[in-house]
Design a protein around this motif. Structure first.
Motif, PDB file in Angstrom:
ATOM      1  N   ARG A  37       0.816  -1.219   0.000  1.00 16.24           N
ATOM      2  CA  ARG A  37       0.000   0.000   0.000  1.00 16.24           C
ATOM      3  C   ARG A  37       0.844   1.260   0.000  1.00 16.24           C
ATOM      4  O   ARG A  37       0.347   2.338  -0.292  1.00 16.24           O
ATOM      5  N   ASP A  38       2.121   1.118   0.344  1.00 11.93           N
ATOM      6  CA  ASP A  38       2.967   2.280   0.550  1.00 11.93           C
ATOM      7  C   ASP A  38       4.267   2.144  -0.258  1.00 11.93           C
ATOM      8  O   ASP A  38       5.002   1.164  -0.093  1.00 11.93           O
ATOM      9  N   ALA A  39       4.531   3.120  -1.106  1.00  9.53           N
ATOM     10  CA  ALA A  39       5.726   3.078  -1.958  1.00  9.53           C
ATOM     11  C   ALA A  39       7.009   3.060  -1.132  1.00  9.53           C
ATOM     12  O   ALA A  39       7.962   2.360  -1.480  1.00  9.53           O
ATOM     13  N   ALA A  40       7.044   3.791  -0.029  1.00  9.59           N
ATOM     14  CA  ALA A  40       8.250   3.812   0.810  1.00  9.59           C
ATOM     15  C   ALA A  40       8.509   2.429   1.413  1.00  9.59           C
ATOM     16  O   ALA A  40       9.661   1.990   1.514  1.00  9.59           O
ATOM     17  N   ARG A  41       7.461   1.734   1.796  1.00  8.59           N
ATOM     18  CA  ARG A  41       7.604   0.366   2.334  1.00  8.59           C
ATOM     19  C   ARG A  41       8.157  -0.567   1.259  1.00  8.59           C
ATOM     20  O   ARG A  41       9.018  -1.395   1.525  1.00  8.59           O
ATOM     21  N   LEU A  42       7.678  -0.431   0.029  1.00  8.73           N
ATOM     22  CA  LEU A  42       8.188  -1.262  -1.060  1.00  8.73           C
ATOM     23  C   LEU A  42       9.642  -0.938  -1.369  1.00  8.73           C
ATOM     24  O   LEU A  42      10.423  -1.844  -1.684  1.00  8.73           O
ATOM     25  N   GLU A  43      10.019   0.311  -1.294  1.00 10.64           N
ATOM     26  CA  GLU A  43      11.421   0.695  -1.506  1.00 10.64           C
ATOM     27  C   GLU A  43      12.314   0.050  -0.448  1.00 10.64           C
ATOM     28  O   GLU A  43      13.409  -0.424  -0.754  1.00 10.64           O
ATOM     29  N   ALA A  44      11.843   0.011   0.801  1.00 11.56           N
ATOM     30  CA  ALA A  44      12.610  -0.635   1.871  1.00 11.56           C
ATOM     31  C   ALA A  44      12.725  -2.136   1.608  1.00 11.56           C
ATOM     32  O   ALA A  44      13.795  -2.733   1.790  1.00 11.56           O
ATOM     33  N   LEU A  45      11.639  -2.771   1.164  1.00 12.94           N
ATOM     34  CA  LEU A  45      11.685  -4.194   0.825  1.00 12.94           C
ATOM     35  C   LEU A  45      12.593  -4.441  -0.370  1.00 12.94           C
ATOM     36  O   LEU A  45      13.302  -5.453  -0.417  1.00 12.94           O
ATOM     37  N   ASP A  46      12.595  -3.522  -1.322  1.00 11.77           N
ATOM     38  CA  ASP A  46      13.488  -3.618  -2.477  1.00 11.77           C
ATOM     39  C   ASP A  46      14.939  -3.699  -2.002  1.00 11.77           C
ATOM     40  O   ASP A  46      15.691  -4.584  -2.415  1.00 11.77           O
ATOM     41  N   ARG A  47      15.333  -2.787  -1.127  1.00 12.58           N
ATOM     42  CA  ARG A  47      16.709  -2.798  -0.597  1.00 12.58           C
ATOM     43  C   ARG A  47      16.992  -4.093   0.154  1.00 12.58           C
ATOM     44  O   ARG A  47      18.046  -4.700   0.005  1.00 12.58           O
ATOM     45  N   GLN A  48      16.028  -4.539   0.958  1.00 11.14           N
ATOM     46  CA  GLN A  48      16.219  -5.756   1.737  1.00 11.14           C
ATOM     47  C   GLN A  48      16.362  -6.988   0.845  1.00 11.14           C
ATOM     48  O   GLN A  48      17.194  -7.847   1.093  1.00 11.14           O
ATOM     49  N   LEU A  49      15.568  -7.048  -0.235  1.00 11.06           N
ATOM     50  CA  LEU A  49      15.659  -8.194  -1.146  1.00 11.06           C
ATOM     51  C   LEU A  49      16.996  -8.232  -1.879  1.00 11.06           C
ATOM     52  O   LEU A  49      17.518  -9.309  -2.156  1.00 11.06           O
ATOM     53  N   TRP A  50      17.556  -7.080  -2.194  1.00 10.95           N
ATOM     54  CA  TRP A  50      18.856  -7.056  -2.860  1.00 10.95           C
ATOM     55  C   TRP A  50      19.969  -7.434  -1.898  1.00 10.95           C
ATOM     56  O   TRP A  50      20.973  -8.008  -2.305  1.00 10.95           O
ATOM     57  N   MET A  51      19.806  -7.118  -0.623  1.00 13.90           N
ATOM     58  CA  MET A  51      20.875  -7.350   0.337  1.00 13.90           C
ATOM     59  C   MET A  51      20.716  -8.660   1.086  1.00 13.90           C
ATOM     60  O   MET A  51      21.555  -9.014   1.909  1.00 13.90           O
ATOM     61  N   GLY A  52      19.665  -9.423   0.817  1.00 14.23           N
ATOM     62  CA  GLY A  52      19.423 -10.678   1.512  1.00 14.23           C
ATOM     63  C   GLY A  52      20.419 -11.758   1.115  1.00 14.23           C
ATOM     64  O   GLY A  52      21.284 -11.563   0.264  1.00 14.23           O
ATOM     65  N   GLU A  53      20.294 -12.908   1.751  1.00 17.88           N
ATOM     66  CA  GLU A  53      21.234 -14.003   1.519  1.00 17.88           C
ATOM     67  C   GLU A  53      21.094 -14.623   0.134  1.00 17.88           C
ATOM     68  O   GLU A  53      22.067 -14.997  -0.482  1.00 17.88           O
ATOM     69  N   GLY A  54      19.877 -14.785  -0.356  1.00 14.22           N
ATOM     70  CA  GLY A  54      19.657 -15.364  -1.679  1.00 14.22           C
ATOM     71  C   GLY A  54      19.356 -14.275  -2.690  1.00 14.22           C
ATOM     72  O   GLY A  54      18.895 -13.200  -2.334  1.00 14.22           O
ATOM     73  N   PHE A  55      19.624 -14.561  -3.921  1.00 12.70           N
ATOM     74  CA  PHE A  55      19.366 -13.576  -4.974  1.00 12.70           C
ATOM     75  C   PHE A  55      17.953 -13.759  -5.504  1.00 12.70           C
ATOM     76  O   PHE A  55      17.595 -14.838  -5.987  1.00 12.70           O
TER      77      PHE A  55
END
Length: 150
Positions: A37-55
């Motif tokens: 629902r929130d673009a800022a929340r998705l941006e945070a998830l975007d960063r987290q998905l790039w920095m996570g253990e799996g690609f």
């Protein structure tokens, strides 16, 4: 006609659960839309998905390569060729939208009574629209199916 899975998060946060579910959906060969629902929340998830253990290859909607993204983070429409929609933070999904998908996954925080009530309303709306739904809850680090619509 697609199935709807409700994931009642009680032990791990969305940030820990989401990569596992996205990986499983990608393993099924599905193109995935992750709706918030929130673009800022998705941006945070975007960063987290790039920095996570799996690609997990993905992008945020509005870029020049949206059509090429196996996982598209969006606050808007699901791409026509998506097979799976995952929603979080009470993002809406209509029965008509879910009917054309292979799977719809609704993730909600069990510690947030507003999120639980929103998920209950979505269950009524989607099952009332002719979709089959399953309710999964976390128990001792595992997912257990607690309910299934008729």
């Amino acid at each position: 006609m697609g199935d709807v899975y409700f994931y009642h998060l009680t032990e791990r946060p969305i940030e820990a659960t989401l990569p596992v579910l996205l990986d499983k959906a990608m393993g099924a060969g599905w193109r995935i839309a992750l709706r918030g629902r929130d673009a800022a929340r998705l941006e945070a998830l975007d960063r987290q998905l790039w920095m996570g253990e799996g690609f997990l290859p993905h992008g945020v909607a509005g870029g020049p390569h949206d059509a090429d993204q196996p996982i598209l983070l969006t606050t808007g429409a699901v791409p026509d060729d998506a097979q799976c929609l995952m929603t979080l933070d009470g993002a809406e999904v209509t029965p008509e939208e879910a009917l054309r998908l292979t799977r719809t996954c609704i993730l909600f925080n069990g510690a947030d009574e507003g999120a639980v009530e929103a998920a209950r309303a979505q269950w009524r709306s989607l099952t009332g629209g002719g979709l089959k739904a399953k309710y999964w809850a976390e128990e001792d680090g595992r997912w257990t199916m607690k309910a299934e619509s008729g």
